[in-house]
Design a protein around this motif. Structure first.
Motif, short mmCIF file in Angstrom:
data_model
loop_
_atom_site.label_atom_id
_atom_site.label_comp_id
_atom_site.label_asym_id
_atom_site.label_seq_id
_atom_site.Cartn_x
_atom_site.Cartn_y
_atom_site.Cartn_z
N UNK A 1 -8.57 -6.19 10.31
CA UNK A 1 -9.23 -7.10 9.38
C UNK A 1 -8.19 -8.02 8.73
N UNK A 2 -7.10 -7.42 8.34
CA UNK A 2 -6.02 -8.18 7.71
C UNK A 2 -5.58 -9.32 8.61
N UNK B 1 -8.27 -12.05 8.88
CA UNK B 1 -8.27 -12.88 7.68
C UNK B 1 -7.13 -13.89 7.69
N UNK C 1 0.84 -1.21 0.00
CA UNK C 1 0.00 0.00 0.00
C UNK C 1 0.88 1.26 0.00
N UNK D 1 -8.08 -1.60 8.82
CA UNK D 1 -7.46 -2.42 7.79
C UNK D 1 -6.55 -3.48 8.45
N UNK E 1 -19.51 -11.59 1.72
CA UNK E 1 -19.13 -10.23 2.16
C UNK E 1 -17.61 -10.00 2.13
N UNK E 2 -16.95 -10.78 1.30
CA UNK E 2 -15.48 -10.70 1.25
C UNK E 2 -14.99 -9.30 0.85
N UNK E 3 -13.96 -8.83 1.55
CA UNK E 3 -13.32 -7.56 1.17
C UNK E 3 -12.34 -7.88 0.04
N UNK F 1 -10.70 -6.12 -2.14
CA UNK F 1 -9.45 -5.36 -2.21
C UNK F 1 -8.39 -5.97 -1.31
N UNK F 2 -8.83 -6.33 -0.11
CA UNK F 2 -7.86 -6.91 0.80
C UNK F 2 -7.43 -8.30 0.34
#
Lengths: 202, 202, 202, 202
Positions: free
Chosen positions: A189-190, A193, A174, A186, B157-159, B161-162
């Motif tokens: 969430x990262x 995941x 980024x 971000x 609902x997946x992001x 971009x991430x």
DNA sequence: TAGTAACCGAGACGGTACGTCCCGTCTTTAC
DNA sequence: GTAAAGACGGGACGTACCGTCTCGGTTACTA
């Protein structure tokens, strides 16, 4: 662990000893110019003038502009690396990543991306900041991951290197490529995941 | 989708029209020099001499060295972007990532990291290669992800971009910061780790 | 007869022509610095600054400091060489030698000895000032001697070159080696001594 | 008659005495470098390295580079000046001038013109070589002339200084300005021309 | 025989100039 | 108006040598 650019083995005693005052003056001037103007606009002449040191002296101890400036950066960052240990891998990683993000987007930290950039053209420089900046940070992350494995949070056979890559690389992607900041959400969430894929029960 | 650096041409009709032969000669020369010597060692004088074009002409149509060279890169890469569609998200991503990796580590692709580097000092340039290089590739990835969601492979609902960040950023992290190549095994493992976190049932 | 340092054959018409203003500015600045500070203290940086011209431009047209400064000297000396013709060899020579002496001991002329000095270390320079300064002057002396021979004042088989050496060399010997001025009496006596040996009846 | 550059030694008795070995090492190294590379290319660092002596020591005993090198030259030339006395002024002068010419055009003698050159920019140096090199030689010539006057060969009221100038200056004029060698014939002819003007019966 | 002043090697240092390189602009003529 | 040729100002580069300095260690008279 710390690799210095130039010290020429302290054990020498012959001749006039290197002036610590001069060395410091150079590094301070270089760092101030780096902060004021950014890496590209720092010049060796500028450092010489600002520090009251001759160019010859600078070139005697550093190979080129990049070397001095990089050194000045590390000299300035009295970089007590904190090792987070909250008992939760998510918490630990969040602390480390968000600290890093905060720094990288700060005035002082903007030099990091300039160093990485210059490193694409100067392999020595790239190697230098890898050794002095990135490897120590990865060592801490390794520690975090190992503790989590020990606690049974993460897979026993986890590829830790890849785990670290997954957590940190989006930050630089980024920064360097997208030219965007990332925020705490971000990061959270990262981590969430990524963690799913690394957990014991996945 | 394709954004050109310089066209301004469209509406002009007075006087001698711009020579397409000249434009091409500049781009070809720039690209050859880029391949031979790397971005840093390309000079505008060099391009002018090699192409038999005057420097003034180059500066008339491009803002600076970076702009010409970047343009020459895109001009040379007749870049039919392939859109993988195997029916499996893993397969699709593997194809896209490994194609990208192959390119980036190739002679022709080494310019990419030099562009990213230069982009740290030149926002216009950064914006340019983002638009022309990275966004189109991300668009394809978005498509891959959307199809997988449609097939029910991935969370609704997946992001996205991430998701893309997670898949691609380690490649550049290894390239730009660690200075290392990654191989197919790395890519496969990476995708498998990441996918766990993005799947429907996770 | 006049040999110029650099003009690069006037017949060129392609490209931006060399700026006469710039050329002149360089020469004027160089000459002023030469007068003010002496040859050793003239620097190319100084000329560049004083003339408002970039160093690169100076080095484009002159090989080094010596070349510019020497050129500036000749450019400044609008050197209408006078050819004395009084009907008497003694008179003619006295005029020429005392003119030369007056010049050489003047502010403007002190550069001559500096050029000769520098010429010991720089053969190109030596050759240059020989061609542009000394040969034209010797040509006039040759003329003076030839006329005197024609008038029967001097031996028919006179070695004119040596005659000239005898008349002029003490001037430079005193200047360069003894570091002394010579006056009119010295010159008169010198000429009278030498003439005895060169006359018809001796 | 011999004037030394530096002795200051005489009256000191306290402390460690100056090392003769060191003094000699410096002079030998300086002289060898002078022969090898010429005056301009001799550096004090070079002398220090070659002689195994520190720069500070050199600067302690000599004012600057020129002083050491000049001194090394005189130290090396074990210069037993011969006083010709053949009974004939022509013979005596021919011996002296041709000896000088031979030396000046030899490898060892080429330094003389470099010293004269440097002397134009450094009055101290000029004075030094005048005292140590030229005056002793002129003294011998004076002697030659005086004997000839005593023998009745030359005018009683001869201006000896000018006589010497006439005989020697063409040698240096040719050397320093014309950059040419002169041969025995030149010298012979020169002496015969000049002598006519200086003889009793002229 | 011990002090001590001067010597000396090593080499760091400030200063100054060098000549080179590349950038981006400007000025001609030719088309 | 487009273009080639190439001059130009600006600014940084890295190098070289100068002469000065600051260390640690040595040497040989003198008290």
């Amino acid at each position: 662990m710390k690799i210095l650019v130039n010290t020429k083995t302290e054990g020498n005693r012959l001749g006039r000893p290197r002036s610590e005052k001069t060395r410091k003056a150079i590094l301070v001037a270089a760092y101030e110019l780096l902060q004021e103007s950014g890496f590209k606009n720092v010049t060796v002449d500028g450092i010489a003038e600002k520090s009251g040191v001759s160019k010859a002296t600078i070139y005697k101890w550093w190979a080129n502009k990049s070397a001095v400036v990089l050194d000045s950066f590390f000299d300035a960052s009295e970089l007590m690396l904190q090792v987070p240990d909250t008992g939760s891998i998510e918490e630990d990683l969040f602390m480390q990543v968000s600290n890093l993000a905060t720094f990288i987007y700060s005035d002082k930290g903007k030099a990091v991306s300039e160093f990485i950039a210059e490193g694409q053209f100067d392999p020595n420089m790239a190697n230098e900041y890898r050794q002095r900046y990135f490897f120590p940070r990865r060592a801490i992350s390794t520690n975090i991951f190992e503790r989590a494995i020990g606690r049974g949070e993460l897979k026993q056979d986890l590829d830790i290197e890849m785990g670290i890559d997954l957590i940190f690389s989006p930050l630089f992607y980024r920064l360097l490529i997208m030219g965007e900041h990332i925020d705490e959400n971000y990061i959270k969430k990262l981590i969430s995941y990524v963690m799913i894929g690394l957990r014991t029960n996945s």
